[in-house]
Design a protein around this motif. Structure first.
Motif, PDB file in Angstrom:
ATOM      1  N   THR A 109      -8.164  -8.578  -4.333  1.00 32.64           N
ATOM      2  CA  THR A 109      -7.015  -9.024  -3.536  1.00 32.64           C
ATOM      3  C   THR A 109      -7.497 -10.003  -2.476  1.00 32.64           C
ATOM      4  O   THR A 109      -8.397  -9.690  -1.701  1.00 32.64           O
ATOM      5  CB  THR A 109      -6.324  -7.824  -2.856  1.00 32.64           C
ATOM      6  OG1 THR A 109      -5.886  -6.910  -3.868  1.00 32.64           O
ATOM      7  CG2 THR A 109      -5.128  -8.286  -2.041  1.00 32.64           C
ATOM      8  N   LYS A 110      -6.922 -11.185  -2.475  1.00 30.88           N
ATOM      9  CA  LYS A 110      -7.338 -12.179  -1.488  1.00 30.88           C
ATOM     10  C   LYS A 110      -6.157 -13.077  -1.122  1.00 30.88           C
ATOM     11  O   LYS A 110      -5.195 -13.222  -1.882  1.00 30.88           O
ATOM     12  CB  LYS A 110      -8.494 -13.025  -2.021  1.00 30.88           C
ATOM     13  CG  LYS A 110      -8.162 -13.861  -3.233  1.00 30.88           C
ATOM     14  CD  LYS A 110      -9.349 -14.735  -3.629  1.00 30.88           C
ATOM     15  CE  LYS A 110      -8.994 -15.629  -4.827  1.00 30.88           C
ATOM     16  NZ  LYS A 110     -10.104 -16.531  -5.187  1.00 30.88           N
ATOM     17  N   GLN A 165      -9.347  -3.917  -3.135  1.00 34.67           N
ATOM     18  CA  GLN A 165      -9.745  -4.821  -2.051  1.00 34.67           C
ATOM     19  C   GLN A 165     -10.593  -5.989  -2.570  1.00 34.67           C
ATOM     20  O   GLN A 165     -10.542  -7.088  -2.025  1.00 34.67           O
ATOM     21  CB  GLN A 165     -10.545  -4.047  -0.986  1.00 34.67           C
ATOM     22  CG  GLN A 165      -9.773  -2.913  -0.337  1.00 34.67           C
ATOM     23  CD  GLN A 165      -8.561  -3.393   0.456  1.00 34.67           C
ATOM     24  OE1 GLN A 165      -8.534  -4.516   0.946  1.00 34.67           O
ATOM     25  NE2 GLN A 165      -7.560  -2.534   0.572  1.00 34.67           N
ATOM     26  N   GLU A 166     -11.364  -5.745  -3.648  1.00 31.46           N
ATOM     27  CA  GLU A 166     -12.240  -6.792  -4.170  1.00 31.46           C
ATOM     28  C   GLU A 166     -11.453  -7.919  -4.820  1.00 31.46           C
ATOM     29  O   GLU A 166     -11.794  -9.093  -4.689  1.00 31.46           O
ATOM     30  CB  GLU A 166     -13.222  -6.216  -5.212  1.00 31.46           C
ATOM     31  CG  GLU A 166     -14.193  -5.171  -4.677  1.00 31.46           C
ATOM     32  CD  GLU A 166     -13.575  -3.782  -4.582  1.00 31.46           C
ATOM     33  OE1 GLU A 166     -12.498  -3.568  -5.204  1.00 31.46           O
ATOM     34  OE2 GLU A 166     -14.132  -2.930  -3.879  1.00 31.46           O
ATOM     35  N   LYS A 224       0.832  -1.213   0.000  1.00 31.16           N
ATOM     36  CA  LYS A 224       0.000   0.000   0.000  1.00 31.16           C
ATOM     37  C   LYS A 224       0.861   1.255   0.000  1.00 31.16           C
ATOM     38  O   LYS A 224       0.572   2.233  -0.699  1.00 31.16           O
ATOM     39  CB  LYS A 224      -0.928  -0.006   1.213  1.00 31.16           C
ATOM     40  CG  LYS A 224      -2.114  -0.955   1.062  1.00 31.16           C
ATOM     41  CD  LYS A 224      -3.011  -0.917   2.286  1.00 31.16           C
ATOM     42  CE  LYS A 224      -4.239  -1.811   2.109  1.00 31.16           C
ATOM     43  NZ  LYS A 224      -5.099  -1.813   3.315  1.00 31.16           N
TER      44      LYS A 224
END
Length: 356
Positions: A142-143, A139-140, A127
């Motif tokens: 990235t896992k 964020q959607e 970040k």
């Protein structure tokens, strides 16, 4: 891991500071960037889908793989393969990136607290890295997932099986998108079987070549059902019979040999611009198979006409010495540059004109 609106929000200042190029070229790129590509972001962003956008993104994101030097320190482990033992050096965190799509591989530190700390430290470092360049993490997309559960990256699905074997296959999304494309051609009522076969061949050959280092056996990846469906559709035409249909299906579904996990990585210190022509010509030659590959090895990866090495990206042609394109004997074939091939045939045509 993915970056949110990477090509729209990338900082022009970051690109220009890290771009190594002649002054005139830098000026041209700077003017293109400031030409008002996106009205929402007049002072940032590059055109998505543009020719040089992935290159400019790579320049801006260079170094993101080494954001955590502490966790990324090298460790040496010994692996045993039967009776043979082999030592390998690897980092605690390894990364693979293509433009704005990234995968970070975290090794188990043997302690849940240390693993959690490693994960948080990595995300925070990424970040910070992106914030300096005017970007932020999606964020959607990235896992965190276990390698045994598998993950998708660049159209492939990677997974470590229970027996510890690494396996890659075409991802579900990639397969469905490809199947939809060829299904549209097969079911089209505006084309005959011959034209359908001509249109299908390059698409299927390209898909199989892209996935040639994956596990491609089984009914799904071998396209057995799709091939059978194409045969049934072709056979409905009154002009075709079962024998001509079989020939057309063989043409539409050209075989491409595959080797699971057969991809050879580029050496860490190698670049196409480092002047090591021998290394890159040999590596480029491995992209070919069959007759072309054998001819290149016989010629020591040199052009049979001019004697120069083949550079990365150069097109290689097979020239028939006796001019008979049906004679595919090895002693009748020479691997040469495309430009050399054109020159040879131009010379022959000039000679025949003079003699006539």
């Amino acid at each position: 891991m993915d970056i949110q609106k990477c090509f729209d929000t990338i900082s022009h200042k970051t690109i220009m500071e890290r771009l190594i190029a002649p002054k005139t070229l830098k000026q041209g790129i700077f003017r293109c960037l400031k030409a008002g590509i996106n009205p929402e972001f007049p002072s940032q962003g590059t055109p998505q889908g543009g020719v040089c956008s992935p290159l400019l993104a790579n320049i801006a994101l260079n170094g993101i793989e080494d954001v955590l030097p502490i966790w990324g320190s090298q460790t040496t482990k010994t692996y045993q393969y039967g009776k043979r033992k082999q030592k390998y050096k690897h980092r605690a965190i390894q990364a693979a990136r293509y433009a704005d799509d990234m995968v970070f591989i975290l090794h188990d530190l043997g302690n849940p607290v240390s693993n959690k700390l490693q994960e948080k430290s990595l995300i925070n470092a990424i970040k910070r890295f992106l914030k300096e360049r005017g970007m932020e993490l999606s964020q959607e997309k990235t896992k965190l997932t276990k390698s045994t559960d598998g993950f998708d990256f660049l159209g492939w699905h990677f997974q470590v099986q229970k027996n510890g074997k690494f396996r890659s296959t075409p991802s579900k999304e990639n397969y469905l998108s490809f199947k939809k494309k060829i299904k549209t051609i097969i079911n089209s009522s505006n084309m005959g079987a011959i034209k359908k076969a001509d249109k299908l061949a390059p698409i299927i050959r390209g898909w199989r070549n892209y996935h040639k280092n994956c596990k491609m056996d089984g009914p799904r990846n071998s396209l057995w059902y799709t091939r059978h469906r194409a045969f049934k559709v072709f056979n409905k035409e009154t002009k075709q019979n079962r024998y001509t249909c079989e020939q057309l299906v063989n043409k539409a579904f050209p075989p491409v040999p595959y080797s699971e996990n057969g991809h050879i990585n580029v050496k860490e210190d190698k670049s196409p611009y480092d002047g090591d022509f021998i290394y890159w010509s040999r590596r480029s030659s491995k992209l070919y198979d069959g007759t072309t590959s054998k001819t290149l090895k016989k010629q020591n990866h040199e052009c049979g006409h001019c004697g120069l090495k083949f550079m990365p990206g150069e097109e290689i042609h097979l020239h028939h010495k006796d001019g008979n394109h049906n004679n595919w004997r090895h002693n009748n074939l020479v691997a040469i540059h495309r430009s050399c091939h054109q020159y040879v045939h131009m010379k022959h045509s000039d000679t025949s004109t003079l003699s006539g």
